[in-house]
Design an enzyme around this catalytic site. Structure first.
Site, PDB file in Angstrom:
ATOM      1  N   SER A 138      -9.490  62.538  16.731  1.00  0.00           N
ATOM      2  CA  SER A 138     -10.496  61.262  16.948  1.00  0.00           C
ATOM      3  C   SER A 138     -10.442  60.773  14.745  1.00  0.00           C
ATOM      4  O   SER A 138     -10.230  61.765  13.856  1.00  0.00           O
ATOM      5  CB  SER A 138     -11.713  61.460  17.130  1.00  0.00           C
ATOM      6  OG  SER A 138     -12.824  60.564  16.550  1.00  0.00           O
ATOM      7  N   TYR A 151     -20.264  66.139  17.046  1.00  0.00           N
ATOM      8  CA  TYR A 151     -18.495  66.132  16.998  1.00  0.00           C
ATOM      9  C   TYR A 151     -17.741  65.971  16.045  1.00  0.00           C
ATOM     10  O   TYR A 151     -16.885  66.157  16.555  1.00  0.00           O
ATOM     11  CB  TYR A 151     -18.782  65.108  18.230  1.00  0.00           C
ATOM     12  CG  TYR A 151     -17.723  64.052  18.869  1.00  0.00           C
ATOM     13  CD1 TYR A 151     -17.102  64.273  19.528  1.00  0.00           C
ATOM     14  CD2 TYR A 151     -16.990  63.078  17.551  1.00  0.00           C
ATOM     15  CE1 TYR A 151     -15.774  63.226  20.302  1.00  0.00           C
ATOM     16  CE2 TYR A 151     -15.771  62.196  18.245  1.00  0.00           C
ATOM     17  CZ  TYR A 151     -15.024  62.389  19.201  1.00  0.00           C
ATOM     18  OH  TYR A 151     -14.303  62.053  19.278  1.00  0.00           O
TER      19      TYR A 151
END
Length: 272
Positions: A138, A151
């Protein structure tokens, strides 16, 4: 003889589109995810394309399930050529509002899930002297994003894992690459976790992301799937997908400004 790819998180979103793309390229498919009905429906769709596919319901957080997945896949096809780690959970909220269970949910899936599959298949790759590992990361593994701390921690760990594996395994014939998309138009809401100062704050975060993932400006799972295919075909070790390149460049040149923008965007009621 057709090559074989094993894809985790295959039943929806990036995993589903990647599975369909590799099927069109003639690969045999090993499909892994936690939802058996969706997984088998995808396998049937792929078989309808004239390509062999097996669906193996697997929770990547469980090393025993992952070991069984790898053993069955190798026994069925004789060899695995490509591993695509894709299963993941998204989180948004103030860091002090996440419980340890929340932290474990994201780390156990986003990081340990990848470690489990690599651990299970790496001896097979080393024995053959070849193989490809692609870790879907990501932009949150390249740029530190406030209010996504668990995250971001998991994705930074995946970035480090990917880069270290690439450095160590490339001389042994094993290609390792990382794919880094921005927020994309996908169904991440199904498993996402939102926390806030109170229920209203958590709901506001939920609604914000639910609206954001419908934006026509976002990249699609198909675009990420194409980036994965490009990385496998051309042996790329690091791929920023679409607008993730802009985010990374902006942060490199204006880190203070970007952190201010992120805080303004994601703080919500935590700023009051």
């Amino acid at each position: 003889m057709a090559e074989t790819v094993l894809i985790t998180g295959a039943s929806q979103g990036i995993g589903r589109e990647t599975s369909l793309l590799f099927a069109r390229k003639g690969y045999n498919l090993v499909l892994a995810a936690r939802k058996p009905e969706r997984l088998e429906a995808l396998a049937q769709e792929i078989r309808g394309m004239g390509v062999d596919a097996i669906a193996i319901p697997t929770d990547v957080r469980d090393p025993d399930q992952v070991s069984a997945l790898a053993q069955f896949a190798i026994a069925h096809y004789g060899a695995i050529d490509v591993l695509i780690n894709n299963a993941g959970i998204y989180m948004l909220g103030a860091v002090d509002k996440f419980s340890l269970d929340d932290w474990h949910a994201v780390i156990d899936t986003n990081l340990w899930g990848y470690i489990h599959t690599i651990y299970a298949l790496l001896p097979h790759f080393l024995e053959r002297g070849k193989g490809t590992i692609v870790n879907v990361g990501s932009i949150g593994g390249k740029v530190p994003i406030p209010y996504q701390t668990p995250y971001t921690a998991s994705k930074y760990a995946v970035t480090g894992l990917t880069e270290a594996l690439h450095a160590e395994l490339e001389p042994k014939g094993i290609r390792v690459g990382g794919i880094h998309p921005n927020l994309i138009k996908t169904d991440l809401m199904e498993r996402a976790i939102f926390r806030g100062k109170d229920e209203q704050d958590a709901q506001q975060r939920h609604d914000f992301v639910a609206n954001a993932v419908t934006s026509p400006l976002l990249e699609t799972p198909e675009q990420v799937a194409n980036a994965i295919w490009d990385a496998v075909k051309h042996h790329k070790s690091d791929v920023l997908v679409g607008s993730a390149t802009i985010s990374k460049t902006a942060y490199n040149f204006f880190p203070g400004l970007m952190q201010w923008v992120f805080r303004r965007t994601f703080a919500m009621r935590d700023s009051s």
